[in-house]
Each structure stands twice: as structure tokens, then as C-alpha cells.
Write a protein that holds these residues in place. Structure first.
Motif, PDB file in Angstrom:
ATOM      1  N   UNK A   1       7.743  -1.148  -1.382  1.00 58.68           N
ATOM      2  CA  UNK A   1       7.936   0.187  -1.962  1.00 58.68           C
ATOM      3  C   UNK A   1       9.091   0.926  -1.298  1.00 58.68           C
ATOM      4  N   UNK A   2       9.229   0.799   0.004  1.00 58.62           N
ATOM      5  CA  UNK A   2      10.320   1.490   0.699  1.00 58.62           C
ATOM      6  C   UNK A   2      11.668   0.878   0.330  1.00 58.62           C
ATOM      7  N   UNK A   3      11.760  -0.447   0.305  1.00 55.44           N
ATOM      8  CA  UNK A   3      13.011  -1.094  -0.109  1.00 55.44           C
ATOM      9  C   UNK A   3      13.361  -0.711  -1.541  1.00 55.44           C
ATOM     10  N   UNK A   4      12.363  -0.693  -2.409  1.00 61.95           N
ATOM     11  CA  UNK A   4      12.551  -0.346  -3.818  1.00 61.95           C
ATOM     12  C   UNK A   4      13.026   1.099  -3.953  1.00 61.95           C
ATOM     13  N   UNK A   5      12.427   2.008  -3.202  1.00 66.32           N
ATOM     14  CA  UNK A   5      12.859   3.400  -3.236  1.00 66.32           C
ATOM     15  C   UNK A   5      14.297   3.547  -2.734  1.00 66.32           C
ATOM     16  N   UNK A   6      14.639   2.819  -1.680  1.00 65.87           N
ATOM     17  CA  UNK A   6      16.021   2.858  -1.177  1.00 65.87           C
ATOM     18  C   UNK A   6      17.000   2.368  -2.247  1.00 65.87           C
ATOM     19  N   UNK A   7      16.618   1.312  -2.984  1.00 63.57           N
ATOM     20  CA  UNK A   7      17.472   0.795  -4.063  1.00 63.57           C
ATOM     21  C   UNK A   7      17.614   1.834  -5.175  1.00 63.57           C
TER      22      UNK A   7
ATOM     23  N   UNK B   1       4.566 -14.674  -8.205  1.00 65.26           N
ATOM     24  CA  UNK B   1       3.108 -14.859  -8.230  1.00 65.26           C
ATOM     25  C   UNK B   1       2.352 -13.674  -7.648  1.00 65.26           C
ATOM     26  N   UNK B   2       2.949 -12.999  -6.684  1.00 69.07           N
ATOM     27  CA  UNK B   2       2.274 -11.882  -6.023  1.00 69.07           C
ATOM     28  C   UNK B   2       2.662 -10.523  -6.586  1.00 69.07           C
ATOM     29  N   UNK B   3       3.891 -10.371  -7.047  1.00 66.25           N
ATOM     30  CA  UNK B   3       4.410  -9.026  -7.269  1.00 66.25           C
ATOM     31  C   UNK B   3       4.803  -8.685  -8.699  1.00 66.25           C
ATOM     32  N   UNK B   4       4.924  -9.647  -9.592  1.00 66.07           N
ATOM     33  CA  UNK B   4       5.424  -9.328 -10.933  1.00 66.07           C
ATOM     34  C   UNK B   4       4.552  -8.297 -11.657  1.00 66.07           C
ATOM     35  N   UNK B   5       3.246  -8.496 -11.646  1.00 66.60           N
ATOM     36  CA  UNK B   5       2.361  -7.552 -12.330  1.00 66.60           C
ATOM     37  C   UNK B   5       2.455  -6.153 -11.761  1.00 66.60           C
ATOM     38  N   UNK B   6       2.480  -6.062 -10.439  1.00 67.83           N
ATOM     39  CA  UNK B   6       2.544  -4.755  -9.772  1.00 67.83           C
ATOM     40  C   UNK B   6       3.872  -4.061 -10.063  1.00 67.83           C
ATOM     41  N   UNK B   7       4.972  -4.799  -9.929  1.00 72.32           N
ATOM     42  CA  UNK B   7       6.295  -4.213 -10.164  1.00 72.32           C
ATOM     43  C   UNK B   7       6.438  -3.786 -11.623  1.00 72.32           C
ATOM     44  N   UNK B   8       6.009  -4.626 -12.553  1.00 77.50           N
ATOM     45  CA  UNK B   8       6.105  -4.255 -13.965  1.00 77.50           C
ATOM     46  C   UNK B   8       5.262  -3.027 -14.279  1.00 77.50           C
ATOM     47  N   UNK B   9       4.054  -2.983 -13.745  1.00 74.17           N
ATOM     48  CA  UNK B   9       3.171  -1.835 -13.972  1.00 74.17           C
ATOM     49  C   UNK B   9       3.782  -0.558 -13.413  1.00 74.17           C
TER      50      UNK B   9
ATOM     51  N   UNK C   1       6.939   0.047 -12.654  1.00 75.84           N
ATOM     52  CA  UNK C   1       8.175   0.377 -13.365  1.00 75.84           C
ATOM     53  C   UNK C   1       7.856   1.149 -14.638  1.00 75.84           C
ATOM     54  N   UNK C   2       6.850   0.681 -15.364  1.00 77.25           N
ATOM     55  CA  UNK C   2       6.456   1.348 -16.610  1.00 77.25           C
ATOM     56  C   UNK C   2       5.783   2.695 -16.341  1.00 77.25           C
ATOM     57  N   UNK C   3       4.796   2.704 -15.447  1.00 75.90           N
ATOM     58  CA  UNK C   3       4.028   3.921 -15.188  1.00 75.90           C
ATOM     59  C   UNK C   3       4.874   5.026 -14.559  1.00 75.90           C
ATOM     60  N   UNK C   4       5.789   4.651 -13.693  1.00 71.41           N
ATOM     61  CA  UNK C   4       6.616   5.638 -13.005  1.00 71.41           C
ATOM     62  C   UNK C   4       7.920   5.925 -13.744  1.00 71.41           C
ATOM     63  N   UNK C   5       8.128   5.172 -14.817  1.00 66.90           N
ATOM     64  CA  UNK C   5       9.347   5.318 -15.632  1.00 66.90           C
ATOM     65  C   UNK C   5      10.598   5.238 -14.767  1.00 66.90           C
ATOM     66  N   UNK C   6      10.601   4.255 -13.911  1.00 59.29           N
ATOM     67  CA  UNK C   6      11.740   4.051 -13.030  1.00 59.29           C
ATOM     68  C   UNK C   6      12.677   3.011 -13.647  1.00 59.29           C
TER      69      UNK C   6
END
Length: 180
Positions: A117-123, A141-149, A151-156
Motif C-alpha cells: 500500500x505504501x509503495x502503491x501510494x508513492x507511485x 496469486x496473492x495480490x491480483x484480487x486485492x489490487x483489482x478490488x 483500484x475499483x473501489x478507490x477509483x484510483x
């Protein structure tokens, strides 16, 4: 990006012999063979495995430990070439962020999610400043669902985190970015 440092985040619970540990050893080795140094939290699990692979390949391995946060751990793993001691979790992540030109997020738990989350926010903020964000490569395998969710929910902005399936793919993407 040659001779630069790549931060690798992941589970502290991976153990020698399991698939995640072996994948992290391979990642550390391949990163060093491609000319990168590595940094991580410096302790066990994925951190130890990445350190082991990088050290066996003769590379630079920087562990950013947090003795006050983990008083029961007796220092960094034996594969580190350098240890930097941080006062707590946020400083630990900040130190790794400042020294790294790319981020690889392997499977992990809430601590790994915090690092992602911190790296993503910095980006996200880099893009807002019209700067090129550091690459963030997360194991699908670990992060696709979380990142997609999120990205959509936060409209980032989509595309700030790139999904990968293997250590070889990580290195190929980093080398491709380096050549552009």
C-alpha cells in the motif's frame, strides 16, 4: 536501473523447502545476476530466502530491521551484507522505499499488504507530480484480487501495480524498463 536496489516484500512465515521460500531464493539470485542489489526486512521467511539467493550469487543484500518492533528476534538473517536498524515499522518501510528503485511484492500477510500500500501510494503521488513511478511488481496469486478490488473501489489509477507470475518475469520486466 543497473546496480540499483530492488525492495522485496513477503511473508515472514515461509520456511526452507516450501514453494514460496524456493521461489524467493530464485528471485534473489536472478535479481543479483541481472545486476541489482536487494533490500528487505532482514529477518526470516521470504526475507531470508531472497537474501540467501542474492548472497549466494555474490550480491548486495541490505536488511532493514526493526529491533524495537521485534525484540524477540536476534538481529538480521545470516545472508545480509548490510543491516540498517530502523526504530519502527514506518521508518523501516521509508528506509527501504528511499533506497529502492523498484518493488517486488511476494505473497504475505498484513505487513506485506502495508508495504504494498505504501509503495502503491508513492507511485500514485509520483504520477500526480507528473513523474515516472517506481515499478511495483506483485505476485498475481496473492495480490491480483486485492489490487483489482482496491483500484475499483478507490477509483484510483489502474496499472500502477503490475502482476507477475514468476521471478523470471520480474527480472525481464525490470530489464525491459531499464533499456527504455
Amino acid at each position: 536501473m543497473k546496480d540499483s536496489v530492488v525492495a522485496v516484500y513477503g511473508s515472514s512465515r515461509a520456511v526452507p523447502g516450501d514453494h514460496l521460500y524456493q521461489t524467493a531464493v530464485e528471485l534473489g539470485r536472478l535479481l543479483v545476476e541481472a545486476g541489482f542489489g536487494v533490500t528487505n526486512g532482514g529477518y526470516a521467511g521470504v526475507m531470508e530466502a531472497v537474501s540467501k539467493g542474492a548472497a549466494q550469487a555474490g550480491g548486495r543484500v541490505i536488511g532493514v530491521t526493526a529491533p524495537a518492533l521485534f525484540p524477540n528476534r536476534s538481529g538480521g538473517n545470516r545472508y545480509l551484507t548490510e543491516e540498517v536498524k530502523a526504530t519502527g515499522l514506518l521508518e523501516r518501510i521509508q528506509v527501504m522505499s528511499r533506497m529502492s528503485e523498484a518493488f517486488v511484492v511476494m505473497p504475505g500477510s498484513i505487513g506485506t499488504l502495508t508495504e504494498l500500500a505504501i509503495a502503491w501510494n508513492d507511485a500514485y503521488l509520483a504520477v500526480a507530480r507528473e513523474e515516472e513511478p517506481a515499478p511495483i511488481l506483485a505476485f498475481r496469486e496473492a495480490w491480483e484480487g486485492i489490487v483489482n478490488c482496491l483500484t475499483e473501489q478507490l477509483r484510483t489509477r489502474p496499472g500502477l501495480v503490475t502482476m507477475v507470475d514468476s521471478p523470471i518475469e520480474v527480472v525481464e520486466i525490470l530489464q525491459m524498463r531499464e533499456s527504455t
